[in-house]
Design a protein around this motif. Structure first.
Motif, PDB file in Angstrom:
ATOM      1  N   GLN A  48     121.621  65.903  12.345  1.00 46.99           N
ATOM      2  CA  GLN A  48     120.701  65.135  13.193  1.00 46.99           C
ATOM      3  C   GLN A  48     120.932  63.637  13.044  1.00 46.99           C
ATOM      4  N   VAL A 105     124.014  62.753  15.028  1.00 44.86           N
ATOM      5  CA  VAL A 105     123.729  62.743  16.474  1.00 44.86           C
ATOM      6  C   VAL A 105     122.963  61.483  16.856  1.00 44.86           C
ATOM      7  N   TYR A 106     121.952  61.125  16.075  1.00 44.35           N
ATOM      8  CA  TYR A 106     121.190  59.903  16.357  1.00 44.35           C
ATOM      9  C   TYR A 106     122.073  58.665  16.247  1.00 44.35           C
ATOM     10  N   VAL A 146     125.374  58.376  16.817  1.00 43.57           N
ATOM     11  CA  VAL A 146     126.227  58.260  18.007  1.00 43.57           C
ATOM     12  C   VAL A 146     125.404  57.853  19.227  1.00 43.57           C
ATOM     13  N   THR A 147     124.226  58.451  19.380  1.00 45.61           N
ATOM     14  CA  THR A 147     123.370  58.130  20.526  1.00 45.61           C
ATOM     15  C   THR A 147     122.908  56.688  20.487  1.00 45.61           C
ATOM     16  N   ASP A 148     122.500  56.208  19.326  1.00 47.81           N
ATOM     17  CA  ASP A 148     122.022  54.831  19.211  1.00 47.81           C
ATOM     18  C   ASP A 148     123.133  53.821  19.467  1.00 47.81           C
ATOM     19  N   VAL A 199     125.807  54.315  21.369  1.00 47.47           N
ATOM     20  CA  VAL A 199     126.135  54.361  22.801  1.00 47.47           C
ATOM     21  C   VAL A 199     125.087  53.609  23.622  1.00 47.47           C
ATOM     22  N   HIS A 200     123.818  53.775  23.272  1.00 48.40           N
ATOM     23  CA  HIS A 200     122.736  53.136  24.031  1.00 48.40           C
ATOM     24  C   HIS A 200     122.330  51.779  23.460  1.00 48.40           C
ATOM     25  N   GLN A 217     115.778  58.680  12.896  1.00 47.27           N
ATOM     26  CA  GLN A 217     116.380  57.555  13.604  1.00 47.27           C
ATOM     27  C   GLN A 217     116.039  56.221  12.950  1.00 47.27           C
TER      28      GLN A 217
END
Length: 265
Positions: free
Chosen positions: A25, A28-29, A31-33, A35-36, A141
């Motif tokens: 988790q 995943v957070y 990579v997402t953070d 990217v955004h 996160q």
């Protein structure tokens, strides 16, 4: 027997499974953070500075005797087999391949990991973690991800410092105490060491840092029982981290030997 099984093997599997899930988790957070463009840089810098201040000086003081000890042992072994010129290569490779990443990881677990666990455990028993979840904030996160990235960065940097300090201390001890030849020490090391050795060391350092961060965060977020529970979580963090680091190091070493065999000198 049923109670023993529930308290030990089943509890161990649940702990390892929870740590694996937490690590996935957090990844995943992360990579997402990134990217955004929502990565918490301030918290990352704060945690990196804290881990560095807690681990840097002890790491240097441990790296010096490690380099000297390896130089003593390999010089004696080389003298027994009549290959004193290989003392530099043996001690230098031992520091880079095994000594540096393991020393950095162990000190990260003892200093930074215990502090992270105590911090999160204190927040848990004060119900700050529950308050964040009630407000809809992701604990992973906001708290786990920056600590994991900071631990990886600091572990890699500390490993590089240990490589230099350990090799330099071994060189000084071999030349000025054991009457070794400076040119032979450096030349033999340069002949046997490869770039893949250093790359493997940096990869191991990054993985070890992530392991320490995930274990300490998992233990801290699951602390219970008041201040005594936090103390028990900190103790469990150090012990579990060291055991896991040793097992992962064996796997890395064996995998490296299988993929990059050395057929000769």
């Amino acid at each position: 027997m049923r109670g023993y099984t529930r308290r030990h093997p089943i509890a161990s599997l649940e702990t390892v499974g929870g740590q694996v899930i937490l690590g996935w988790q957090a990844l995943v957070y992360l990579v997402t953070d990134i990217v955004h463009l929502r990565f918490p840089w301030k918290e990352f810098v704060r945690q990196s500075a804290f881990m560095t201040s807690a681990s840097a000086l002890p790491t240097v003081f441990v790296a010096i005797p490690i380099g000297m000890t390896l130089s003593i042992q390999f010089a004696l072994l080389a003298a027994q087999v009549g290959a004193t010129s290989l003392a530099g290569a043996a001690s230098g490779l031992a520091v880079i391949r095994q000594g540096a990443p393991m020393v950095a990881a162990l000190l990260m677990a003892a200093a930074a990991g215990s502090a992270v666990c105590a911090d999160l455990g204190s927040r848990k028993i004060r119900e700050e973690i529950d308050a964040m979840e009630v407000m809809g904030l992701s604990v992973i996160q906001r708290l786990v991800v920056p600590r994991m990235v900071a631990a990886v960065l600091v572990s890699v940097c500390l490993t590089g410092v240990i490589c230099f300090v350990g090799f330099f201390s071994g060189y000084i001890f071999n030349v000025f105490v054991q009457n070794g030849t400076p040119g032979t020490f450096v030349t033999t090391f340069a002949s046997f060491a490869t770039v893949s050795d250093f790359v493997l060391t940096m990869i191991k350092a990054a993985v070890f840092g992530a392991i320490v961060a995930i274990v300490s965060c998992h233990k801290g977020l699951n602390a219970s029982g008041g201040p005594a529970g936090v103390a028990n979580a900190v103790n469990a963090t150090v012990v579990a981290s060291i055991i896991l680091l040793m097992l992962v190091n064996v796997g890395f070493t064996q995998l490296y030997v299988m993929l990059f065999p050395r057929t000769g000198f």
